[in-house]
Structures are given as C-alpha cells and as structure tokens.
Design a protein around this motif. Structure first.
Motif, mmCIF file in Angstrom:
data_model
loop_
_atom_site.group_PDB
_atom_site.id
_atom_site.type_symbol
_atom_site.label_atom_id
_atom_site.label_comp_id
_atom_site.label_asym_id
_atom_site.label_seq_id
_atom_site.Cartn_x
_atom_site.Cartn_y
_atom_site.Cartn_z
ATOM 1 N N ASN A 86 0.854 -1.198 0.000
ATOM 2 C CA ASN A 86 0.000 0.000 0.000
ATOM 3 C C ASN A 86 0.882 1.237 0.000
ATOM 4 O O ASN A 86 1.135 1.838 1.044
ATOM 5 N N ASP A 87 1.297 1.614 -1.170
ATOM 6 C CA ASP A 87 2.174 2.780 -1.280
ATOM 7 C C ASP A 87 1.572 3.894 -2.143
ATOM 8 O O ASP A 87 2.257 4.834 -2.521
ATOM 9 N N ASN A 88 0.251 3.809 -2.512
ATOM 10 C CA ASN A 88 -0.415 4.845 -3.323
ATOM 11 C C ASN A 88 -1.708 5.272 -2.631
ATOM 12 O O ASN A 88 -2.527 4.428 -2.234
ATOM 13 N N ALA A 89 -1.851 6.567 -2.494
ATOM 14 C CA ALA A 89 -3.062 7.107 -1.880
ATOM 15 C C ALA A 89 -4.146 7.282 -2.948
ATOM 16 O O ALA A 89 -3.856 7.477 -4.129
ATOM 17 N N PRO A 90 -5.448 7.250 -2.559
ATOM 18 C CA PRO A 90 -6.538 7.475 -3.527
ATOM 19 C C PRO A 90 -6.475 8.900 -4.114
ATOM 20 O O PRO A 90 -6.067 9.846 -3.439
ATOM 21 N N GLU A 91 -6.908 9.062 -5.361
ATOM 22 C CA GLU A 91 -6.914 10.362 -6.044
ATOM 23 C C GLU A 91 -8.267 10.591 -6.735
ATOM 24 O O GLU A 91 -8.829 9.680 -7.339
ATOM 25 N N PHE A 92 -8.767 11.878 -6.649
ATOM 26 C CA PHE A 92 -9.960 12.321 -7.400
ATOM 27 C C PHE A 92 -9.458 13.041 -8.664
ATOM 28 O O PHE A 92 -8.995 14.184 -8.604
ATOM 29 N N VAL A 114 -19.310 11.120 -7.025
ATOM 30 C CA VAL A 114 -17.891 11.372 -7.256
ATOM 31 C C VAL A 114 -17.119 10.111 -6.889
ATOM 32 O O VAL A 114 -17.448 9.424 -5.920
ATOM 33 N N THR A 115 -16.091 9.772 -7.659
ATOM 34 C CA THR A 115 -15.284 8.572 -7.399
ATOM 35 C C THR A 115 -13.815 8.923 -7.470
ATOM 36 O O THR A 115 -13.412 9.857 -8.166
ATOM 37 N N ALA A 116 -13.037 8.128 -6.718
ATOM 38 C CA ALA A 116 -11.574 8.267 -6.693
ATOM 39 C C ALA A 116 -10.953 6.981 -7.217
ATOM 40 O O ALA A 116 -11.602 5.930 -7.284
ATOM 41 N N THR A 117 -9.688 7.046 -7.585
ATOM 42 C CA THR A 117 -8.938 5.885 -8.079
ATOM 43 C C THR A 117 -7.717 5.666 -7.199
ATOM 44 O O THR A 117 -7.155 6.609 -6.634
ATOM 45 N N ASP A 118 -7.278 4.345 -7.079
ATOM 46 C CA ASP A 118 -6.091 3.971 -6.294
ATOM 47 C C ASP A 118 -5.207 3.118 -7.183
ATOM 48 O O ASP A 118 -5.666 2.141 -7.781
ATOM 49 N N ALA A 119 -3.915 3.481 -7.264
ATOM 50 C CA ALA A 119 -2.990 2.771 -8.159
ATOM 51 C C ALA A 119 -2.565 1.416 -7.628
ATOM 52 O O ALA A 119 -1.937 0.631 -8.354
ATOM 53 N N ASP A 120 -2.851 1.106 -6.391
ATOM 54 C CA ASP A 120 -2.462 -0.196 -5.842
ATOM 55 C C ASP A 120 -3.293 -1.305 -6.451
ATOM 56 O O ASP A 120 -4.312 -1.060 -7.103
ATOM 57 N N ASP A 121 -2.804 -2.580 -6.174
ATOM 58 C CA ASP A 121 -3.436 -3.750 -6.771
ATOM 59 C C ASP A 121 -4.774 -3.998 -6.090
ATOM 60 O O ASP A 121 -4.840 -4.251 -4.877
ATOM 61 N N PRO A 122 -5.891 -3.916 -6.862
ATOM 62 C CA PRO A 122 -7.196 -4.108 -6.229
ATOM 63 C C PRO A 122 -7.495 -5.562 -5.860
ATOM 64 O O PRO A 122 -8.421 -5.818 -5.100
ATOM 65 N N VAL A 123 -6.711 -6.507 -6.411
ATOM 66 C CA VAL A 123 -6.984 -7.918 -6.139
ATOM 67 C C VAL A 123 -6.059 -8.482 -5.079
ATOM 68 O O VAL A 123 -6.155 -9.664 -4.734
ATOM 69 N N TYR A 124 -5.194 -7.674 -4.603
ATOM 70 C CA TYR A 124 -4.240 -8.167 -3.589
ATOM 71 C C TYR A 124 -4.424 -7.350 -2.322
ATOM 72 O O TYR A 124 -4.094 -6.154 -2.276
ATOM 73 N N GLY A 125 -4.986 -7.901 -1.363
ATOM 74 C CA GLY A 125 -5.183 -7.233 -0.094
ATOM 75 C C GLY A 125 -6.215 -6.113 -0.191
ATOM 76 O O GLY A 125 -7.089 -6.089 -1.054
ATOM 77 N N ASN A 126 -6.149 -5.158 0.725
ATOM 78 C CA ASN A 126 -7.078 -4.037 0.800
ATOM 79 C C ASN A 126 -6.425 -2.713 0.400
ATOM 80 O O ASN A 126 -6.938 -1.645 0.729
ATOM 81 N N SER A 127 -5.321 -2.824 -0.304
ATOM 82 C CA SER A 127 -4.603 -1.592 -0.635
ATOM 83 C C SER A 127 -5.441 -0.665 -1.523
ATOM 84 O O SER A 127 -5.280 0.558 -1.479
#
Length: 724
Positions: A86-92, A114-127
């Motif tokens: 988990n090294d990427n924060a969510p972004e709008f 409104v939605t945000a995006t997270d660059a971490d892997d969505p299928v691995y853990g809760n990052s």
C-alpha cells in the motif's frame, strides 16, 4: 536442471560442489535491476521495485562450465513477480466538482456521484479498497461510503436563504482502517430556483398625477411587485382589477424590468373628474403546483391618479359641419353657423376665422364673434357643387390655443339654365325622300340638376306651327324626331332649310330656349345613302371609310414631297460653275485635287454639261456671266467622227471658245465629256510648272488641264496651254 528457490536463488542439480559451474542471468532488468552471484546463483535486486510501474520481469538463467564457458544444460526461463504494498493514496482525478439540486428538495434527493482511483493492486489485499466520507458539508449533505453517491441530508433547503454549499469529500484505502492512505476533493453544490415565492408590491399605495391634455398612450407611472425568485419564476403579469378608471387606463407588463406600466387609453377632462382610483394586481406567470397550497401567488396594490388642469384649445360643438345653400342665395346672406367653447374652468372668449388656404377665392366670410358663415361671392352649382373650408377657433387670452373643424358646403340647384341641343346637329334630307320619313333625331341637355330628373317640352315657333315642309314628334326617351311632310325636295330650288325649335324644361319657373336645326337637301341613292350635297364639305364618298380617306390623303402628301425634293435636287445639279471675275488676276491656275469619278461623279461637276462627241452638240447658254450684247446662238457642230484624234478634238473646241463672243474675258473651265480611243496614256495634264519670271501670254480664254479617267477624264484647258 536449474530451479529457483524462494530466496531467489538459482541452483542446478549438476553442481557437485566442485566450484566448476558458473551461473549466467539474462532478460528483463538483468544487470540493471537484478544481479546474480555467478558462483552461488543468488539473485539480488539492486534497485527499488515499483509494482505500479512494472508488475513482473521475465529472466533467463543458464549454468556453464567455469573454464570453458560451455553450457552444461539448456537455458531456463523464470518470472519474478513484484508483490504489491500500500504505497499509493486514492486520487480524485476530475475534481473539484460542481453540482446543482433544486431548492426545497425532499430528504435524500440525489445530488451527484464522485469517485476516486487507487494505483495499488485491487486484487491483492485491501490496498485499493476505498471508503468515502464527508469531512465538511454536514448536516446538509450525506454520502454513501462505497458508491460515493451524495444526497441531501436536510429537506426543503431554501435558495433564498442560502444558495451555495461547499462539501469536502474524503476517500480512504485499506477499507477505511487505520494505517490506510486517503485523498480529498471539494464539491460545490448550488441550489436552483423554483417558484416558491409570490410577488410582493413594494408599497400598498401609489400616487401619480397627470395633465388632462396628455397624449393617449403616454405612460403615467410604473408599479413593481418584487419576487424573491429569479428568471421566469419571477415573471409577473399586471392587471387592473377594480376602480373607477378601468375604462380610461390600462396597465402592461415590462418583461425586462419586471414592472407594470400604467398608460392612458381615453382623453381626460379635469372639469369632469379630477382623480381616479385603481386596484392593480401582480400575479406570477409560471406557477409550480407543488407550492400552490401555500396560497395565491399574487399581490394587489392601490393606485391613485390625480388629473391636473391644463389650458385646452377650444372645442367645437360638432367634429364636422354640413351646410346647404341655394346657388341663387343673396350676397352676405347667412349660410350656417359653427360654435365652440373653451373647456377650461376660466373660460376664454373665442374668435372664429376661415383658413384661406381652403377658400382661395374668398367666397365665404365668417363673423369672428358668433361663427356665422355668410356668402361673399355668387355661387354657381354648375361650376362647383361642393365647397370644403376649414374654420379656426382661437382663444383670445391665449392665441396658441386653436382648434380647426372642417365645414362642407353643398350648393343646391335652382332652375337658372335653359335647355338646349345636346350637340350641334345638322340634318341631311334626300331629294327622293318619302313623306313621314324621319330626317333627324335630336336630344336636349340642361346644366341644371332637378330632383326628379329632366323632362323637356319641344315645340315650333308660333309662326311655323303650320310649317308645310316639316313636323316634329316627341319620343318617349325625352328626344325629338323631325319628319318630312312631303317628297319632291329639290336642292336646285332650295338647298338649306332652317327649322327653329323651342325647348322648355320642367323647372319652377320653367325656362326655354330656341335652337335652330339646319337641314341640307342632298342627292341620295335609292337606299337612302347620301351621295352629294350642294356644299362640297358634305359630299360623302360612297364605300370609303374614314381610314381609307386618310390613307389616300397621306399618299398624296408623300407624292408632293417627293416631287419637291426631285425639283430641288435637279436645280442643285444644274447650277453652273461660278466664275469670280471681280478680281483681275493675270495668272490664275485652277487646281483640282480629286480624280474624276467618271459617270458616277455628279457632285464635283455638272454631268448635264458633258457632251459626247458622238452625239449632237447643241447650244448651251453660259450661266456664269451676263453678256453685254445678245447674240444669236451658235449652230451646233457636226458630230465628230468616231475615229477623230484627241488632238484634233481639242483644237476644234479651242477654236470654238476663242471665237465665242459670250465667253468670259479670262480663264474659265471648259468641261468635255469625251472618251479617248486607242490611247495607252494615263491621266494627262497641261499644267506643267513654269518659272514665275517667264514671259506668258495672259490673253487667254481659260487655263485648262486634261482630267481623264484612263483615256477620257474631265478636261480643263487654258488659252496659254494651246501649244501643249
């Protein structure tokens, strides 16, 4: 066989531990990101790995002999996967956001998503598992944690109280648990207007004043009902719903200013009514049924209008006047009267006058004090039935206050014109006519215009009642027929008969006049067609129409013009050459710069004077001089034979000219029409240049020079050129 352990180490089962095996690594990132220990086969990462940049690497490993570098076995391929953290924060990515929602919306009305995006892997853990929340904007709005749908949290929010709201939204990964990364954005929510407010007059009573002489349609005043809504929700219509001036005033809506304009519909009169009270209403144009229960969306106000006195022009008792007068009315008699008054409280005396632009002949006058119109000049209905004049009324105290009124004066007819023949009649009587035959039918006309129409009475003079030749008969169409009493009229004995006829009208008193009918006796054919009369002007050609007569006359005129032109041209061609002998010039050479045109050249020379030597030479009198003595004409010379020489022909003509007593004393021009025969010479001339100081014989007949067309042109010979 090579294999990779969990510690990222390569090892072959051929390695006896003798340290004679060397490990080689190639592929993605080999040497740059990954490095291998060639003795132990351990693989190390020499740079920081980023899964979001590259999630896996494909590498190839091989075991070779340490000394010979020969492969001990085939190369083996393996994949290194980068494990996510988990090294990427969510972004709008599309923030900040803007949204609208109608005011007075119910609780839970959706505003936006409104939605945000997270660059971490969505299928691995809760990052990359995000949870949404509102940091600022409560208690007005709420957000669903997982879907990020924003809704209203309070019902009936009022735009008029607050129009815009700022909402801060947070997105947090790791499912919202502690240690997760978060990102925020802003959302601006604007409440849109709905028609939830009625119009409201700024004041309940309005006062206006207006002069009584204001022009119709003039704006008297404005009233305005304020509405807290905006746009079309604030549009109001205005009406006058009650009051004592509903017929005199009207109100219209100004869509731009959102107010009502009061205008004058009918004239005001201060002396009649000095004030008016109106009740005006303002109502919304667009009604929202959701809020109709709140009551009527309208408001009323009272308008008081005070009429101010103004100096008004005089007012005539009638907008127009129609007067009638008989055409025989006496001068200065009263035709009619106009009246006017000053409508003001302080009434001013009125003076009347006639606009002379409408009475240029000054046929009428008017009494300045009482408005009585009198006759100034005699009237004649037959010249003009109607007279339209304009009367002016002016206040004595204020000359600028004037009024005008049209007056139409109709001239009534009186029987002052006697009837007469409708036209100049002239009858024709055939010598072979029969007794009782109608010679002529005549009608009468009367300039008067009786109410019951014209009715004429015809009669003969008393002394001609027993006329032996003619009688009259009244027709039903008010005309008169003249009949012959007998036959056997003879134009040799009497060619014209005069028949006086008395014509009377039916007027009161009746008028009459005597008109005389001229009857001419003519010769006629068997069928009664007039052929000839004693007066040539009345001889009518049989069978010829007026168009044929005009055509014949035009042909005669054209023929006369052609004859005149022919005679004029003939005289012009026969005019002789004029010899100027008023100046004694001893050396006179006549020069012509034009070549003879032969037989077609009729402008430079008189063709009639050219004589062919083959023809008979008659005597031609000289027209350029008048001889002192009259000589008998010379006998014509005998015809010159066809074979004569040109030299001989010229000598003969010179001898004839020298011995002619009618010849001029000095030079003249002799014209010869002779075609030379057998000569090959061109144009000849005797006008050779000579010196001015040479001796010359000035006793000559004429200076001549041959002008030939090829072997025969016009020839001019002078006496001094005989030798040539």
């Amino acid at each position: 066989m090579l294999f990779c352990t969990k510690q990222a180490r390569l090892h072959t089962d051929l390695d006896p531990g003798s340290k004679k095996i060397k490990y080689i690594l190639s592929g993605d990132g080999a040497g740059t990101i990954f490095q291998i220990n060639d003795v132990t086969g351990d693989i190390h990462a020499i740079k920081r790995l980023d899964r979001e940049e590259k999630a896996e690497y494909t590498l190839t490993a091989q075991a070779v002999d340490w000394e010979t570098s020969k492969p001990l076995e085939p190369p083996s391929e393996f994949i290194i996967k980068v494990q996510d953290i988990n090294d990427n924060a969510p972004e709008f990515l599309n923030g900040p956001y803007h949204a609208t929602v109608p005011e007075m919306s119910i609780l839970g009305t959706s505003v936006t998503n409104v939605t945000a995006t997270d660059a971490d892997d969505p299928v691995y853990g809760n990052s990359a598992k995000l949870v949404y929340s509102i940091l600022e904007g409560q208690p007005y709005f709420s957000i669903e944690p997982e879907t990020a749908i924003i809704k209203t949290a309070l019902p009936n929010m009022d735009r008029e109280a607050k129009e815009e709201y700022l909402v801060v939204i947070q997105a947090k990964d790791m499912g919202g648990h502690s240690g997760g990364l978060s990102g925020t954005t802003t959302l601006t929510v604007t409440l849109t207007d709905v028609n939830d407010n009625p119009p409201k007059f700024a004041q309940s009573l309005y006062h206006f004043s207006v002069p009584e002489d204001v022009v119709l349609g003039t704006a008297i005043g404005r009233v305005k009902a304020n509405d807290q809504d905006i746009g079309e929700n604030a549009q109001s219509s205005y009406d006058i719903i009650d009051g004592d001036g509903t017929a005199l005033f009207e109100i219209t809506s100004d869509a731009q200013a959102q107010d009502g304009i009061i205008r004058l519909r009918k004239p005001l009169d201060f002396e009649t009514k000095k004030s008016y009270t109106l009740k005006v209403e303002a109502a919304n144009v667009h009604i929202d049924p959701r809020f109709s229960s709140r009551g009527p969306f309208k408001d009323t106000a009272t308008v008081k209008i005070v009429v101010e006195d103004a100096d008004e022009p005089p007012v005539f008792s009638s907008p127009t006047y129609l007067l009638e007068v008989h055409e025989n009315a006496a001068l200065n008699s009263v035709i009619g009267q106009v009246t006017a008054r000053d409508p003001d409280i302080t009434s001013s005396p009125i003076r009347f006058s006639i606009d002379r632009h409408t009475d240029l002949e000054r046929q009428f006058n008017i009494n300045a004090d009482d408005g009585k119109i009198t006759l100034a000049t005699p009237l004649d209905r037959e010249l003009s039935v109607w007279h339209n004049i304009t009367i002016i009324a002016t206040e004595i105290r204020n000359h600028s206050q004037i009024s005008r009124v049209p007056v139409a004066i109709k001239v009534l007819d009186v029987n002052d014109n006697a009837p007469e023949f409708a036209s100049e009649y002239e009858a024709f009587l055939c010598e072979n006519g029969k007794p009782g035959q109608v010679i002529q039918t005549v009608s009468a006309m009367d300039k008067d215009d009786p109410k019951n129409g014209h009715y004429f009475l015809y009669s003969l003079l008393p002394e001609m009642v027993n006329n032996p030749n003619f009688t009259i008969k009244k027709n039903e169409d008010n005309s008169l027929s003249i009949l012959a009493k007998h036959n056997g009229f003879n134009r040799q004995k009497q060619e014209v008969y005069l028949l006086p006829i008395i014509i009377s009208d039916s007027g009161n008193p009746p008028l009459s006049s005597t008109s005389t009918l001229t009857i001419r006796v003519c010769g006629c054919s068997n069928d009664g067609v007039v052929q000839s009369c004693n007066v040539e002007a009345y001889v009518l050609p049989i069978g010829l129409s007026m168009g044929a007569l005009i055509a014949i006359l035009a042909c005669i005129i054209l023929l006369l013009v052609i004859v005149v032109l022919f005679v004029t041209l003939r005289r012009h061609k026969n005019e002789p050459l004029i010899i100027k002998d008023d100046e004694d010039v001893r050396e006179n050479i006549i020069r012509y710069d034009d070549e003879g045109g032969g037989e077609e050249d009729t402008e430079a020379f008189d063709i009639a004077t050219l004589q062919n030597p083959d023809g008979i030479n008659g005597f031609l009198p000289r027209k350029d001089i008048k001889p002192d003595l009259q000589f008998m004409p010379r006998q014509g010379l005998a015809p010159v034979p066809n074979g004569v020489d040109v030299d001989e022909f010229i000598n003969v003509r010179l001898h004839e000219a020298d011995n002619d007593p009618t010849a001029p004393p000095y030079d003249s021009i002799q014209i010869y029409g002779y075609e030379g025969r057998g000569s090959v010479a061109g144009s000849l001339s005797s006008l050779e240049s000579t010196t001015s100081d040479s001796d010359q014989n000035f006793d000559y007949l004429s200076d001549w020079g041959p002008r030939f067309k090829r072997l025969g042109e016009l020839y001019s010979v002078g006496e001094s050129d005989k030798e040539t």
